[in-house]
Design an enzyme around this catalytic site. Sequence first.
Site, PDB file in Angstrom:
ATOM      1  N   TYR A 144       0.826  -1.212   0.000  1.00  0.00           N
ATOM      2  CA  TYR A 144       0.000   0.000   0.000  1.00  0.00           C
ATOM      3  C   TYR A 144       0.863   1.266   0.000  1.00  0.00           C
ATOM      4  O   TYR A 144       0.430   2.319  -0.456  1.00  0.00           O
ATOM      5  CB  TYR A 144      -0.903   0.037   1.247  1.00  0.00           C
ATOM      6  CG  TYR A 144      -2.189  -0.720   1.103  1.00  0.00           C
ATOM      7  CD1 TYR A 144      -2.198  -2.091   0.903  1.00  0.00           C
ATOM      8  CD2 TYR A 144      -3.413  -0.052   1.187  1.00  0.00           C
ATOM      9  CE1 TYR A 144      -3.380  -2.787   0.791  1.00  0.00           C
ATOM     10  CE2 TYR A 144      -4.603  -0.749   1.075  1.00  0.00           C
ATOM     11  CZ  TYR A 144      -4.580  -2.109   0.884  1.00  0.00           C
ATOM     12  OH  TYR A 144      -5.764  -2.796   0.772  1.00  0.00           O
ATOM     13  N   LYS A 191       3.305 -15.373   2.427  1.00  0.00           N
ATOM     14  CA  LYS A 191       3.505 -16.141   1.190  1.00  0.00           C
ATOM     15  C   LYS A 191       5.003 -16.421   1.087  1.00  0.00           C
ATOM     16  O   LYS A 191       5.673 -16.057   0.112  1.00  0.00           O
ATOM     17  CB  LYS A 191       2.956 -15.328  -0.004  1.00  0.00           C
ATOM     18  CG  LYS A 191       2.889 -16.090  -1.319  1.00  0.00           C
ATOM     19  CD  LYS A 191       1.802 -17.146  -1.370  1.00  0.00           C
ATOM     20  CE  LYS A 191       1.915 -17.971  -2.645  1.00  0.00           C
ATOM     21  NZ  LYS A 191       0.991 -19.115  -2.675  1.00  0.00           N
ATOM     22  N   ASP A 223      -2.888 -18.325   0.613  1.00  0.00           N
ATOM     23  CA  ASP A 223      -3.899 -19.047  -0.183  1.00  0.00           C
ATOM     24  C   ASP A 223      -4.563 -20.123   0.664  1.00  0.00           C
ATOM     25  O   ASP A 223      -5.786 -20.283   0.672  1.00  0.00           O
ATOM     26  CB  ASP A 223      -3.289 -19.619  -1.480  1.00  0.00           C
ATOM     27  CG  ASP A 223      -1.966 -20.354  -1.259  1.00  0.00           C
ATOM     28  OD1 ASP A 223      -1.413 -20.310  -0.139  1.00  0.00           O
ATOM     29  OD2 ASP A 223      -1.484 -20.986  -2.221  1.00  0.00           O
ATOM     30  N   ASP A 247      -6.256  -7.071   4.288  1.00  0.00           N
ATOM     31  CA  ASP A 247      -7.394  -6.453   3.603  1.00  0.00           C
ATOM     32  C   ASP A 247      -8.296  -7.541   3.030  1.00  0.00           C
ATOM     33  O   ASP A 247      -9.510  -7.540   3.224  1.00  0.00           O
ATOM     34  CB  ASP A 247      -6.873  -5.538   2.484  1.00  0.00           C
ATOM     35  CG  ASP A 247      -8.002  -4.901   1.698  1.00  0.00           C
ATOM     36  OD1 ASP A 247      -8.959  -4.409   2.334  1.00  0.00           O
ATOM     37  OD2 ASP A 247      -7.934  -4.892   0.450  1.00  0.00           O
ATOM     38  N   ASP A 251     -12.174  -9.194   4.667  1.00  0.00           N
ATOM     39  CA  ASP A 251     -13.458  -9.216   3.952  1.00  0.00           C
ATOM     40  C   ASP A 251     -14.053 -10.619   3.998  1.00  0.00           C
ATOM     41  O   ASP A 251     -15.253 -10.801   4.198  1.00  0.00           O
ATOM     42  CB  ASP A 251     -13.284  -8.798   2.481  1.00  0.00           C
ATOM     43  CG  ASP A 251     -13.525  -7.301   2.262  1.00  0.00           C
ATOM     44  OD1 ASP A 251     -13.184  -6.518   3.172  1.00  0.00           O
ATOM     45  OD2 ASP A 251     -14.049  -6.922   1.195  1.00  0.00           O
TER      46      ASP A 251
HETATM   47  C1  IPM Z   1     -10.318  -1.308   3.974  1.00  0.00           C
HETATM   48  C2  IPM Z   1     -10.564  -0.741   2.612  1.00  0.00           C
HETATM   49  C3  IPM Z   1      -9.413   0.186   2.241  1.00  0.00           C
HETATM   50  C4  IPM Z   1      -8.136  -0.632   2.247  1.00  0.00           C
HETATM   51  C5  IPM Z   1      -9.587   0.900   0.889  1.00  0.00           C
HETATM   52  C6  IPM Z   1     -10.875   1.690   0.822  1.00  0.00           C
HETATM   53  C7  IPM Z   1      -8.413   1.780   0.557  1.00  0.00           C
HETATM   54  O1  IPM Z   1     -10.729  -1.760   1.680  1.00  0.00           O
HETATM   55  O2  IPM Z   1     -10.186  -0.522   4.930  1.00  0.00           O
HETATM   56  O3  IPM Z   1     -10.274  -2.524   4.093  1.00  0.00           O
HETATM   57  O4  IPM Z   1      -7.829  -1.316   1.268  1.00  0.00           O
HETATM   58  O5  IPM Z   1      -7.432  -0.584   3.250  1.00  0.00           O
HETATM   59 MG    MG Z   2     -10.808  -3.711   2.538  1.00  0.00          MG
END
Ligand code: IPM
Ligand code: MG
Length: 356
Positions: A144, A191, A223, A247, A251
Amino acid sequence: MTKMSEFNIALIKGDGIGPEIVNGAVTVLDAVAEKYGHKFNYTDVLMGGCAIDATGVPLPQETIDICKASDSVLLGAVGGPKWDNCPQRPEKGLLGIRKALGLYSNLRPSILKPQLKDASPLKDEKLKNGLNVMVVRELTGGIYFGERKNAEDGSWASDEERYSVEEVKRIGKIAFETAMLRDKRVVSVDKANVLDSSKLWRRTMDELAKEYPEVTLSHMYVDNAAMQLAINPAQFDVICTSNIFGDILSDLSSAIAGSIGMLPSASLGASKCGMYEPIHGSAPDIAGQDKANPIATIVSAAMMLEMSFGLIDEAKAINDAVDKVLNMDYRTPDIYSEGMKKVGCKEMAALIAKNI
Ligand code: IPM
Ligand code: MG
């Protein structure tokens, strides 16, 4: 009852559903203030698309200054298709504020609430042992923030994944310390079969583990970790991983817990001032329609009370109120199933506030 305290909170409402969900959290915080005799002072600051519209940049200096001077920051969400072609995207504001406040550690808990089992995409059989994982994501390093390069003719682009031993150590420490308060198990995700930065990550975690003899450290390739989350989510206690892997895996873990609309996060650095936000985005498709689920932001505010302000009972009161309202079968559209009572963002927040 705890002593009366006063706290200054910077509010970054942001874009899309951001203002609705942050307003929902403020309704609940006000109920906490009233009940426990605290004072929360709020200052609205701009970040993301709304900041681009108002000032030309996604992260105005004023926002950084006010956040730094606050006791903590509560954030909604930023971004939306309207700003997709801006030279500086709204997301740049989010990365910028994380860096400016030195928030290198991101805690993302995923807990499967029994009330939301039906909202999980996994079969009952996979969920029988529950899910209670804390993803500890490194937040100010890695790909990032690595160097970006672009060929002048647009024929290639590159992003650098780079970690120093110091960066891994400080996030690793947070993971081990978090595990000490939980089930004392850390899975470090990398990884290392391919990436040198991951080899350094693994080596550093092994070294650090010697300082935490009570904690069991194991390693998993990213993975495999994704697959393991989908087939046996109960095996995890704390996952410690890099910015990009965290990240992605957070999710996934949030979806398994039923809805991304439920899950909070805390971003912390060296000081007590943290930034608290739902892990979901700005959902421009439902913005302004009172359909958003404010629970992720409300429980993020609970994390703020606990982790930055030390208000443990107050944080628990919020989490208990959320459970009560879910037990009364109230659901926003994202977690709605047949037979439940469908409510909007405002009403959900008001119900939770009423049950504080
Ligand atoms: C998160 C989001 C952010 C990230 C984006 C919006 C830049 O996906 O906080 O998980 O990737 O960190
Ligand atoms: Mg995210």
